[in-house]
Design a protein around this motif. Structure first.
Motif, PDB file in Angstrom:
ATOM      1  N   PHE A  57       0.810  -1.193  -0.156  1.00 43.35           N
ATOM      2  CA  PHE A  57       0.095   0.097  -0.166  1.00 43.35           C
ATOM      3  C   PHE A  57       0.844   1.229  -0.054  1.00 43.35           C
ATOM      4  O   PHE A  57       0.377   2.371  -0.520  1.00 43.35           O
ATOM      5  N   ARG A  58       2.040   1.291   0.594  1.00 43.87           N
ATOM      6  CA  ARG A  58       3.003   2.408   0.691  1.00 43.87           C
ATOM      7  C   ARG A  58       4.361   2.020  -0.087  1.00 43.87           C
ATOM      8  O   ARG A  58       5.523   2.742   0.318  1.00 43.87           O
ATOM      9  N   GLY A  59       4.187   0.963  -0.810  1.00 39.61           N
ATOM     10  CA  GLY A  59       5.356   0.807  -1.670  1.00 39.61           C
ATOM     11  C   GLY A  59       6.713   0.164  -0.942  1.00 39.61           C
ATOM     12  O   GLY A  59       7.786   0.124  -1.561  1.00 39.61           O
ATOM     13  N   LYS A  60       6.452  -0.246   0.242  1.00 42.38           N
ATOM     14  CA  LYS A  60       7.573  -0.739   1.018  1.00 42.38           C
ATOM     15  C   LYS A  60       8.325  -1.949   0.176  1.00 42.38           C
ATOM     16  O   LYS A  60       9.484  -2.324   0.303  1.00 42.38           O
ATOM     17  N   ASN A  61       7.331  -2.915  -0.235  1.00 35.02           N
ATOM     18  CA  ASN A  61       8.081  -4.120  -1.109  1.00 35.02           C
ATOM     19  C   ASN A  61       8.750  -3.606  -2.302  1.00 35.02           C
ATOM     20  O   ASN A  61       9.769  -4.089  -2.751  1.00 35.02           O
ATOM     21  N   ALA A  62       8.413  -2.519  -2.926  1.00 37.36           N
ATOM     22  CA  ALA A  62       9.218  -1.896  -3.995  1.00 37.36           C
ATOM     23  C   ALA A  62      10.577  -1.349  -3.670  1.00 37.36           C
ATOM     24  O   ALA A  62      11.494  -0.843  -4.329  1.00 37.36           O
TER      25      ALA A  62
ATOM     26  N   SER B 276      -1.634 -11.288  -9.402  1.00 39.19           N
ATOM     27  CA  SER B 276      -2.210 -10.183 -10.044  1.00 39.19           C
ATOM     28  C   SER B 276      -1.413  -8.704  -9.843  1.00 39.19           C
ATOM     29  O   SER B 276      -0.504  -8.766  -9.065  1.00 39.19           O
ATOM     30  N   LEU B 277      -1.894  -8.070 -10.569  1.00 38.52           N
ATOM     31  CA  LEU B 277      -1.205  -6.545 -10.337  1.00 38.52           C
ATOM     32  C   LEU B 277      -0.858  -5.903  -8.910  1.00 38.52           C
ATOM     33  O   LEU B 277      -0.070  -5.110  -8.668  1.00 38.52           O
ATOM     34  N   ASP B 278      -1.994  -6.264  -8.156  1.00 38.54           N
ATOM     35  CA  ASP B 278      -2.125  -5.769  -6.801  1.00 38.54           C
ATOM     36  C   ASP B 278      -0.871  -6.296  -5.859  1.00 38.54           C
ATOM     37  O   ASP B 278      -0.845  -5.816  -4.770  1.00 38.54           O
ATOM     38  N   ARG B 279      -0.395  -7.585  -6.391  1.00 43.43           N
ATOM     39  CA  ARG B 279       0.752  -7.934  -5.793  1.00 43.43           C
ATOM     40  C   ARG B 279       1.948  -7.256  -5.975  1.00 43.43           C
ATOM     41  O   ARG B 279       2.828  -7.024  -5.146  1.00 43.43           O
ATOM     42  N   ILE B 280       1.928  -6.584  -6.850  1.00 46.45           N
ATOM     43  CA  ILE B 280       3.062  -5.689  -7.272  1.00 46.45           C
ATOM     44  C   ILE B 280       3.138  -4.454  -6.691  1.00 46.45           C
ATOM     45  O   ILE B 280       4.014  -3.792  -5.934  1.00 46.45           O
ATOM     46  N   SER B 281       1.731  -3.732  -6.590  1.00 46.70           N
ATOM     47  CA  SER B 281       1.767  -2.379  -5.735  1.00 46.70           C
ATOM     48  C   SER B 281       0.271  -2.288  -5.422  1.00 46.70           C
ATOM     49  O   SER B 281      -0.614  -2.396  -6.110  1.00 46.70           O
TER      50      SER B 281
ATOM     51  N   TYR C 131      -5.844  -0.532 -18.896  1.00 46.40           N
ATOM     52  CA  TYR C 131      -6.239  -1.704 -17.831  1.00 46.40           C
ATOM     53  C   TYR C 131      -5.532  -1.889 -16.629  1.00 46.40           C
ATOM     54  O   TYR C 131      -6.012  -2.086 -15.631  1.00 46.40           O
ATOM     55  N   ALA C 132      -4.266  -1.634 -16.983  1.00 48.62           N
ATOM     56  CA  ALA C 132      -3.399  -1.656 -15.786  1.00 48.62           C
ATOM     57  C   ALA C 132      -3.668  -0.455 -14.685  1.00 48.62           C
ATOM     58  O   ALA C 132      -3.713  -0.616 -13.460  1.00 48.62           O
ATOM     59  N   VAL C 133      -3.839   0.613 -15.327  1.00 47.58           N
ATOM     60  CA  VAL C 133      -4.218   1.774 -14.613  1.00 47.58           C
ATOM     61  C   VAL C 133      -5.488   1.750 -13.596  1.00 47.58           C
ATOM     62  O   VAL C 133      -5.454   1.804 -12.568  1.00 47.58           O
ATOM     63  N   MET C 134      -6.546   0.992 -14.233  1.00 48.47           N
ATOM     64  CA  MET C 134      -7.662   0.803 -13.719  1.00 48.47           C
ATOM     65  C   MET C 134      -7.494  -0.418 -12.624  1.00 48.47           C
ATOM     66  O   MET C 134      -7.977  -0.320 -11.413  1.00 48.47           O
ATOM     67  N   GLY C 135      -6.949  -1.196 -12.860  1.00 44.57           N
ATOM     68  CA  GLY C 135      -6.352  -2.260 -11.925  1.00 44.57           C
ATOM     69  C   GLY C 135      -5.542  -1.766 -10.722  1.00 44.57           C
ATOM     70  O   GLY C 135      -5.992  -2.095  -9.465  1.00 44.57           O
ATOM     71  N   PHE C 136      -4.795  -0.854 -10.928  1.00 41.99           N
ATOM     72  CA  PHE C 136      -4.183  -0.191  -9.613  1.00 41.99           C
ATOM     73  C   PHE C 136      -5.190   0.590  -8.931  1.00 41.99           C
ATOM     74  O   PHE C 136      -4.921   0.907  -7.782  1.00 41.99           O
ATOM     75  N   ILE C 137      -5.696   1.455  -9.646  1.00 41.83           N
ATOM     76  CA  ILE C 137      -6.870   2.375  -9.010  1.00 41.83           C
ATOM     77  C   ILE C 137      -7.898   1.427  -8.206  1.00 41.83           C
ATOM     78  O   ILE C 137      -7.701   1.686  -6.867  1.00 41.83           O
ATOM     79  N   ARG C 138      -8.238   0.317  -8.580  1.00 49.11           N
ATOM     80  CA  ARG C 138      -9.260  -0.622  -7.746  1.00 49.11           C
ATOM     81  C   ARG C 138      -8.259  -0.960  -6.622  1.00 49.11           C
ATOM     82  O   ARG C 138      -8.887  -1.087  -5.386  1.00 49.11           O
TER      83      ARG C 138
ATOM     84  N   ASN D 167      -5.594   0.199  -4.988  1.00 48.26           N
ATOM     85  CA  ASN D 167      -5.385   1.343  -4.068  1.00 48.26           C
ATOM     86  C   ASN D 167      -6.515   1.672  -3.257  1.00 48.26           C
ATOM     87  O   ASN D 167      -6.614   1.647  -2.127  1.00 48.26           O
ATOM     88  N   GLU D 168      -7.778   1.561  -3.750  1.00 48.73           N
ATOM     89  CA  GLU D 168      -8.984   2.272  -3.166  1.00 48.73           C
ATOM     90  C   GLU D 168      -9.456   0.953  -2.206  1.00 48.73           C
ATOM     91  O   GLU D 168      -9.909   1.314  -1.016  1.00 48.73           O
ATOM     92  N   GLU D 169      -9.234  -0.252  -2.630  1.00 50.46           N
ATOM     93  CA  GLU D 169      -9.458  -1.128  -1.609  1.00 50.46           C
ATOM     94  C   GLU D 169      -8.603  -1.202  -0.376  1.00 50.46           C
ATOM     95  O   GLU D 169      -9.223  -1.312   0.979  1.00 50.46           O
ATOM     96  N   SER D 170      -7.514  -1.000  -0.494  1.00 55.09           N
ATOM     97  CA  SER D 170      -6.547  -0.945   0.641  1.00 55.09           C
ATOM     98  C   SER D 170      -7.026   0.332   1.349  1.00 55.09           C
ATOM     99  O   SER D 170      -6.677   0.262   2.644  1.00 55.09           O
ATOM    100  N   ALA D 171      -7.195   1.473   1.046  1.00 51.80           N
ATOM    101  CA  ALA D 171      -7.683   2.779   1.571  1.00 51.80           C
ATOM    102  C   ALA D 171      -8.779   2.586   2.187  1.00 51.80           C
ATOM    103  O   ALA D 171      -8.855   2.931   3.439  1.00 51.80           O
TER     104      ALA D 171
END
Length: 399
Positions: A53-58, A85-90, A134-141, A143-147
């Motif tokens: 959620f805060r990019g610690k993994n990256a 899935s993309l949310d595993r990356i960020s 598609y990737a941007v929408m996945g990242f938005i989703r 991020n909103e879930e984590s928030a």
């Protein structure tokens, strides 16, 4: 045959006990076998219990190690990175998460999201620009879930703090206590509690934190074992900082100070969440002993103590003045070079007394002017000592 590398991540240590790790590993093996890839099992990147959620993994996790391996050529261009899935990356804000994705693709790595079988590479992103959306929408989703989860967690903790007087917030406690999860009651460890009481007694007897530390270590008194959510922790020896923190910790008189974690400029900070909660823990030191120690600690040290013997006395009433309302020690508080006060220590810790600032200079001047009469009229204890207490006027509120 192209090489593939798997990247596993989940946010909490509790997920390690579930199916998350097995599921992600199984999906990577199946994909590699189906598409003729050699899955490198020596370089498997796992961020277990690390939030994205805060990019610690990256920034400092295993994903960061993978990115370094790509930059240095340890992982060759043309390789595949397999993620669920993309949310595993960020799970950061989309514009930040997209930077992580493009940094992977820019080095010739093909990213595969195993849940939907979709591939992201320089070729596909150029040929199919909608993949970027598609990737941007996945990242938005993500991020909103984590928030949303973060907000719900904060609300849940707020609710717990509201009920803290009847139900413990967590099993984490000072090292001299253990929570009986079956009954929800705190159990005092007698041998640890006695060491705490000894530390307070020794400090009042004139021993400083250093002297107490040396004595405990010489006598080989075992340092406390503290249980965290993950494991037991025990220091190899006593330290002065441990003694100082123990002497100032209101938990010894049963008071708990809840804290919350917040992020400022990307850095985690801990701050008090609300007023302290008296009676949360079992008290192992009496209130009077604790307040006397605070009077010694928070005011200028006595001129009769060690290396401070030549220091100027800044508080004439250190260890002497008591609150006329509750009887607790009055301690010196400085709010600037010209603004010095005495305040009730109980009120200062939010433990019930009224918070009133008493101007120090006025009190000191009045005391010096009238001390002969006060001493002459003070009650005699019969043991060669005089005692007196300063009380506020019921009419004016002045001391």
């Amino acid at each position: 045959m192209p090489k593939a590398y798997s990247y596993l991540r989940f946010s909490t240590p509790e997920q390690m006990k579930g199916d998350s790790s097995r599921r992600q590993t199984s999906m990577a093996l199946e994909y590699a076998a189906k598409h003729g890839l050699t899955l490198d099992e020596d370089l498997t990147y796992k961020d277990l219990g690390v939030s994205a959620f805060r990019g610690k993994n990256a920034e400092e996790g295993k994903l960061s190690e993978f990115l370094d391996a790509v930059r240095t050529g340890k992982v060759e261009s043309g390789s595949f990175l397999l993620v669920e899935s993309l949310d595993r990356i960020s799970r950061q804000a989309a514009w930040l998460a997209l930077g992580t994705l493009t940094s992977i693709l820019a080095h010739g790595i093909t990213l595969v999201t195993l849940a939907d079988g979709k591939t992201y590479s320089q070729v596909t992103m150029t040929a199919q620009p909608w993949d970027l959306m598609y990737a941007v929408m996945g990242f938005i989703r993500a991020n909103e879930e984590s928030a949303y989860k973060s907000r719900r967690l904060k609300d849940a903790w707020f609710g717990k703090r509201q009920k803290a007087t009847t139900k413990p917030l967590t099993s984490i406690a000072p090292a001299w206590l253990r929570l009986d999860k079956a009954t929800g009651q705190w159990n005092v460890l007698p041998e640890c509690a006695e060491v705490v009481r000894r530390i307070f007694r020794d400090y009042l007897a004139g021993h400083g934190a250093k002297g107490i530390t040396v004595a405990l270590n010489k006598e080989r008194v075992p340092p406390f074992i503290r249980e965290s959510s993950q494991r037991k922790r025990q220091a190899p020896r006593w330290h002065r900082t441990t003694i100082r923190r123990m002497l100032e910790n209101p938990a010894v008189i049963g008071t708990h100070t809840p804290h919350v974690t917040e992020y400022v400029n990307g850095k985690k900070r801990r701050k008090a969440a609300q007023q302290p909660i008296p009676g949360y823990f079992p008290a192992i030191v009496d209130e009077d002993t604790f307040q006397r120690v605070q009077a010694l600690r928070l005011n200028t040290p006595s001129p009769l103590r060690g290396r401070n013997s030549n220091r100027e006395v800044k508080n004439l009433f250190g260890g002497l003045a008591r609150c006329g309302q509750c009887g607790a020690a009055m301690v010196r508080m400085c709010k600037g070079p010209k603004y010095t006060y005495l305040v009730c220590q109980t009120a200062r810790y939010g433990a019930g007394c009224k918070y009133t600032l008493v101007p120090y200079q006025q009190l000191e001047s009045a005391f010096i002017q009238h001390v002969p009469r006060l001493v002459a009229s003070a009650a005699y204890s019969g043991q060669g000592e005089h005692s007196f207490q300063l009380k506020p006027s019921s009419r004016s509120g002045r001391w």
